[in-house]
Design an enzyme around this catalytic site. Structure first.
Site, PDB file in Angstrom:
ATOM      1  N   CYS A 183      35.037  73.679 104.582  1.00 33.22           N
ATOM      2  CA  CYS A 183      35.905  74.845 104.787  1.00 33.22           C
ATOM      3  C   CYS A 183      35.418  76.019 103.947  1.00 33.22           C
ATOM      4  CB  CYS A 183      37.344  74.488 104.410  1.00 33.22           C
ATOM      5  SG  CYS A 183      38.493  75.874 104.613  1.00 33.22           S
ATOM      6  N   PRO A 184      34.960  77.102 104.575  1.00 31.82           N
ATOM      7  CA  PRO A 184      34.489  78.260 103.796  1.00 31.82           C
ATOM      8  C   PRO A 184      35.601  78.945 103.026  1.00 31.82           C
ATOM      9  CG  PRO A 184      34.590  78.797 106.139  1.00 31.82           C
ATOM     10  CD  PRO A 184      34.831  77.324 106.031  1.00 31.82           C
TER      11      PRO A 184
END
Length: 338
Positions: A159-160
């Site tokens: 997840c950025p």
């Protein structure tokens, strides 16, 4: 984190990339900081007409904010974990593996090395899963993340927005982060709705507070609604994954088990047991971002299907049906919890 990743970060390009990956986190933090100013200062302090009402609004607001930020911080800062050394293939075996002249020879080498390891997942050709970059046998539900450059235990996805992999150690924190973020947005939207309606009814000039302050509240309502809409589907999806004991990667590609082949429901122990595997069995800790998940991230109980075992093997067997993780029968799983 692998040695290649450490070497990459020492280069100027690697350092820039490491800094660049924090931009989404900085953006989310900036939005939260601005929302705090808009809500506390512009809405409650400068615009308050009822002191008691303002106190209650700020009290519940800060509870939601603390739980939200606590979960977010734990999701970001929790390590992806480390695969134990016994899963690492010695260099001489790696050389022998790469020099093998056919896939069957490679398969025999890997299966022989993994005989003493608690691994049940396989590739489509029936071989033990091997990471060429980390030079390890992949534990069940583990996958290599190209961003983290390491094998991640029970990897869900990278997840950025948290600059981290969602994995065995922080999955509970990630689900709570989504839930509390949704609560935070809905609470802000609900408590700013009155001012939003009044803004369009009587105009900004006839309301209390400065014109700039009114626009802060107006945008706060819009942004909270926008984030809430995106969060409700994402949070609902991950609640579903928790209840069926499945990761995001497994929902797109079913794990393959040594017995039974591909099976998306291989780890499904029943909704309550699935929930306890992530959140633990003590309800007092369910709403808190404190690690209470069952297991070690290496091996997992798998769903036991007696009927399928009898059909496949011709007799009553205690063979476990394997997918991308292991599962035991729900009752057996619950009784095995200390």
């Amino acid at each position: 984190m692998g040695n290649d990743d450490l070497r990459r970060r020492k280069t100027p390009c690697g350092f820039c990339m490491a800094v660049f990956k924090w931009i989404p986190v900085v953006f989310i933090t900036a939005v939260i900081a601005w929302s705090y100013y808009a809500y506390v200062v512009e809405l409650c302090i400068r615009n308050a007409e009822n002191l008691v009402g303002m106190i209650f609004m700020l009290f519940f607001y800060h509870i939601a904010l603390i739980l939200f930020m606590w979960s977010y911080w734990r999701t970001i800062m929790t390590s992806v974990g480390r695969v134990p050394d016994q899963w690492r293939i010695p260099d001489e075996e790696v050389t022998r593996l790469f020099r093998a002249d056919n896939p069957e020879t490679q398969k025999r080498i890997l299966n022989s090395f993994a005989r003493s390891l608690p691994v049940t997942n396989r590739t489509m050709n029936g071989s033990v899963r091997f990471c060429e970059k980390c030079k390890i046998i992949k534990p069940d539900r583990a996958h290599h993340c190209s961003v983290c450059n390491s094998c991640v235990l029970k990897m869900d996805h990278h997840c950025p927005w948290v600059n981290n992999c969602v994995n065995f150690y922080n999955y509970k924190f990630f689900v709570l982060f989504l839930g509390y973020a949704l609560v935070y947005c809905l609470y802000v939207a609900f408590t700013t709705l009155h001012d939003f309606v009044q803004f369009w009814k009587v105009g900004a000039g006839q309301l209390n507070g400065s014109g700039v302050g009114r626009f802060h509240i107006l945008f706060l309502f819009f942004i909270s609604i926008m984030f809430a809409i995106s969060l409700v589907s994402l949070f609902g999806y991950h609640i579903y994954l928790v209840l069926v004991n499945r990761t995001t990667l497994e929902s797109f590609r079913a794990p393959v088990f040594r017995v039974g082949g591909p099976d998306k429901n291989g780890f499904n122990l029943g909704r309550y047991a699935n929930f306890c595997e992530v959140f633990g069995d003590d309800w007092q800790y369910w709403p808190l971002p404190i690690f209470t998940s069952f297991g070690d991230g290496i091996s997992y109980p798998i769903r036991h299907l007696e009927d399928d075992s009898e059909t496949l093997l011709g007799y009553h067997s205690d063979t476990r049906i394997e997918m991308d993780e292991d599962f035991l029968p729900e009752s057996r799983f619950l009784h095995s919890i200390p």
